[in-house]
Design a protein around this motif. Sequence first.
Motif, PDB file in Angstrom:
ATOM      1  N   SER A  29       2.839  -4.054  -2.243  1.00  0.00           N
ATOM      2  CA  SER A  29       2.267  -3.651  -0.969  1.00  0.00           C
ATOM      3  C   SER A  29       0.792  -3.260  -1.088  1.00  0.00           C
ATOM      4  O   SER A  29       0.189  -2.815  -0.123  1.00  0.00           O
ATOM      5  CB  SER A  29       3.053  -2.481  -0.377  1.00  0.00           C
ATOM      6  OG  SER A  29       2.971  -1.398  -1.263  1.00  0.00           O
ATOM      7  N   CYS A  30       0.233  -3.399  -2.243  1.00  0.00           N
ATOM      8  CA  CYS A  30      -1.149  -2.945  -2.432  1.00  0.00           C
ATOM      9  C   CYS A  30      -1.766  -3.703  -3.597  1.00  0.00           C
ATOM     10  O   CYS A  30      -1.111  -3.887  -4.623  1.00  0.00           O
ATOM     11  CB  CYS A  30      -1.123  -1.442  -2.735  1.00  0.00           C
ATOM     12  SG  CYS A  30      -2.721  -0.771  -3.123  1.00  0.00           S
ATOM     13  N   MET A  43      -3.864  -3.526   1.626  1.00  0.00           N
ATOM     14  CA  MET A  43      -2.608  -2.784   1.712  1.00  0.00           C
ATOM     15  C   MET A  43      -1.746  -3.341   2.818  1.00  0.00           C
ATOM     16  O   MET A  43      -2.252  -3.842   3.811  1.00  0.00           O
ATOM     17  CB  MET A  43      -2.887  -1.311   2.043  1.00  0.00           C
ATOM     18  CG  MET A  43      -3.385  -0.520   0.875  1.00  0.00           C
ATOM     19  SD  MET A  43      -3.168   1.218   1.186  1.00  0.00           S
ATOM     20  CE  MET A  43      -1.401   1.314   1.371  1.00  0.00           C
ATOM     21  N   VAL A  44      -0.450  -3.242   2.636  1.00  0.00           N
ATOM     22  CA  VAL A  44       0.486  -3.576   3.698  1.00  0.00           C
ATOM     23  C   VAL A  44       1.439  -2.391   3.837  1.00  0.00           C
ATOM     24  O   VAL A  44       2.086  -1.996   2.868  1.00  0.00           O
ATOM     25  CB  VAL A  44       1.242  -4.888   3.360  1.00  0.00           C
ATOM     26  CG1 VAL A  44       2.447  -5.048   4.245  1.00  0.00           C
ATOM     27  CG2 VAL A  44       0.312  -6.084   3.510  1.00  0.00           C
ATOM     28  N   ASP A  45       1.481  -1.800   5.025  1.00  0.00           N
ATOM     29  CA  ASP A  45       2.316  -0.605   5.216  1.00  0.00           C
ATOM     30  C   ASP A  45       3.790  -0.936   5.110  1.00  0.00           C
ATOM     31  O   ASP A  45       4.561  -0.190   4.513  1.00  0.00           O
ATOM     32  CB  ASP A  45       2.034   0.027   6.598  1.00  0.00           C
ATOM     33  CG  ASP A  45       0.642   0.614   6.649  1.00  0.00           C
ATOM     34  OD1 ASP A  45       0.160   1.054   5.582  1.00  0.00           O
ATOM     35  OD2 ASP A  45       0.026   0.606   7.732  1.00  0.00           O
ATOM     36  N   ASP A  46       4.218  -2.042   5.742  1.00  0.00           N
ATOM     37  CA  ASP A  46       5.629  -2.415   5.722  1.00  0.00           C
ATOM     38  C   ASP A  46       5.740  -3.889   5.320  1.00  0.00           C
ATOM     39  O   ASP A  46       5.630  -4.782   6.161  1.00  0.00           O
ATOM     40  CB  ASP A  46       6.244  -2.192   7.111  1.00  0.00           C
ATOM     41  CG  ASP A  46       7.721  -2.545   7.130  1.00  0.00           C
ATOM     42  OD1 ASP A  46       8.232  -3.041   6.105  1.00  0.00           O
ATOM     43  OD2 ASP A  46       8.364  -2.336   8.176  1.00  0.00           O
ATOM     44  N   GLU A  49       7.485  -6.395   7.457  1.00  0.00           N
ATOM     45  CA  GLU A  49       6.934  -6.731   8.781  1.00  0.00           C
ATOM     46  C   GLU A  49       5.686  -7.591   8.675  1.00  0.00           C
ATOM     47  O   GLU A  49       5.449  -8.475   9.491  1.00  0.00           O
ATOM     48  CB  GLU A  49       6.613  -5.451   9.562  1.00  0.00           C
ATOM     49  CG  GLU A  49       7.658  -5.063  10.571  1.00  0.00           C
ATOM     50  CD  GLU A  49       8.216  -6.262  11.358  1.00  0.00           C
ATOM     51  OE1 GLU A  49       7.441  -7.038  11.923  1.00  0.00           O
ATOM     52  OE2 GLU A  49       9.445  -6.433  11.385  1.00  0.00           O
ATOM     53  N   SER A  84      -1.858  -9.757   6.963  1.00  0.00           N
ATOM     54  CA  SER A  84      -2.457  -8.488   6.536  1.00  0.00           C
ATOM     55  C   SER A  84      -3.959  -8.448   6.791  1.00  0.00           C
ATOM     56  O   SER A  84      -4.576  -7.395   6.667  1.00  0.00           O
ATOM     57  CB  SER A  84      -2.230  -8.315   5.032  1.00  0.00           C
ATOM     58  OG  SER A  84      -2.849  -9.409   4.345  1.00  0.00           O
ATOM     59  N   ALA A 107       2.375  -6.775  14.567  1.00  0.00           N
ATOM     60  CA  ALA A 107       2.034  -5.799  13.513  1.00  0.00           C
ATOM     61  C   ALA A 107       0.782  -6.210  12.735  1.00  0.00           C
ATOM     62  O   ALA A 107       0.198  -5.395  12.015  1.00  0.00           O
ATOM     63  CB  ALA A 107       3.214  -5.651  12.553  1.00  0.00           C
ATOM     64  N   GLN A 111      -2.705  -3.829  11.031  1.00  0.00           N
ATOM     65  CA  GLN A 111      -2.855  -3.929   9.574  1.00  0.00           C
ATOM     66  C   GLN A 111      -4.202  -4.543   9.201  1.00  0.00           C
ATOM     67  O   GLN A 111      -4.869  -4.096   8.271  1.00  0.00           O
ATOM     68  CB  GLN A 111      -1.710  -4.783   9.009  1.00  0.00           C
ATOM     69  CG  GLN A 111      -1.545  -4.661   7.520  1.00  0.00           C
ATOM     70  CD  GLN A 111      -1.067  -3.276   7.092  1.00  0.00           C
ATOM     71  OE1 GLN A 111       0.055  -2.900   7.342  1.00  0.00           O
ATOM     72  NE2 GLN A 111      -1.951  -2.515   6.462  1.00  0.00           N
ATOM     73  N   MET A 114      -6.952  -2.013   9.857  1.00  0.00           N
ATOM     74  CA  MET A 114      -6.921  -0.978   8.830  1.00  0.00           C
ATOM     75  C   MET A 114      -7.530  -1.472   7.522  1.00  0.00           C
ATOM     76  O   MET A 114      -8.319  -0.781   6.883  1.00  0.00           O
ATOM     77  CB  MET A 114      -5.464  -0.553   8.598  1.00  0.00           C
ATOM     78  CG  MET A 114      -5.321   0.776   7.940  1.00  0.00           C
ATOM     79  SD  MET A 114      -3.819   0.800   6.963  1.00  0.00           S
ATOM     80  CE  MET A 114      -4.344  -0.036   5.485  1.00  0.00           C
ATOM     81  N   ASN A 115      -7.202  -2.702   7.152  1.00  0.00           N
ATOM     82  CA  ASN A 115      -7.738  -3.231   5.895  1.00  0.00           C
ATOM     83  C   ASN A 115      -9.244  -3.466   5.974  1.00  0.00           C
ATOM     84  O   ASN A 115      -9.963  -3.255   4.993  1.00  0.00           O
ATOM     85  CB  ASN A 115      -6.992  -4.516   5.499  1.00  0.00           C
ATOM     86  CG  ASN A 115      -5.689  -4.200   4.769  1.00  0.00           C
ATOM     87  OD1 ASN A 115      -5.659  -3.332   3.896  1.00  0.00           O
ATOM     88  ND2 ASN A 115      -4.618  -4.875   5.132  1.00  0.00           N
TER      89      ASN A 115
END
Length: 277
Positions: A29-30, A43-46, A49, A84, A107, A111, A114-115
């Motif tokens: 996830s990172c 990064m991917v939170d979930d 998803e 992502s 989603a 994401q 955020m990235n």
Amino acid sequence: MTIAPDRTPTRRRVLPAGDNGSLWEARPSCGTFEFRGVRLRLMVDDPAEVLFPTDCGLSLLSALNGDGCPALEGVNALDLGAGSGIYSVALLAAGAGRVTALDINPASAAQTSMNVMANGLDVTRLTCVTSSLERYTPVERFDLVITNPPHLPYDPSYARRDGLETALVARRGGLAVYDSVLERVDTLLAPGGALLMAHSSLADIPRTVTELTARGYETETLEIFEMDIPLLAYAEHKETMLTLLKEQRAAGRAEFDGTRFTVHALMFRRPGNVTRR
Ligand SMILES: C[S@@+](CC[C@H](N)C(=O)[O-])C[C@H]1O[C@@H](n2cnc3c(N)ncnc32)[C@H](O)[C@@H]1O
């Protein structure tokens, strides 16, 4: 956008078997990667998803680090199927003027933003659009479209109805989003603009090349990567998926050997002169 006329023969890189994710120094996830001399992180939170980029997606960025790849400073780019936002992050870090990140998965937008922010990039140069490619009407044409479409064949036995499925699996034997790219690219790309694709050998590369060549696009294979078919997410249904892939191969629409396939980093340039706005 300048494209060098002469290139050395296409480099082929063989990634290790049984180790999908080998281009990353990462947890699922990172991770961090380097693009055109800049260290970036993602990064991917979930990860159920939003797809944490696989080697398939990352290979295109790796290929775009070479000599003769298109200049990215100031371009107005479409990140088609942003996920992502890995391509949005890379393009903005390399100086893209504006990036539109389009994805059917709602989603993806948060994401991607955020990235972009987490890498200290200017988020005002990013526009996120939640829409399918099929329903998307651009307000202007792009200098560059970059994409890594889903490429595995859909089957109801392993349909998960989550973001991961949308990212990896497509109808029509895995070709549905490739079909849409071929159908829509002329409305998305400005004359002289470039379509950059991480094109899976499971999704009929010759068809894409033949179709775009017939429309006057120049094709260049930047690099070829050999790697494992990403079956980890489908471990329970691996045999079903391999059977479907073998059917595709028998019909001449897929190329792979055992569980190894290739990803071709392709650049298609639309005929015409670039007019920078
Ligand atoms: C293989 S993932 C690539 C994500 C990211 N670009 C990368 O390389 O890691 C494909 C992406 O396309 C999106 N997608 C699938 N079908 C789509 C469609 N019809 N229209 C727009 N986006 C789509 C998925 O949600 C997913 O984020």
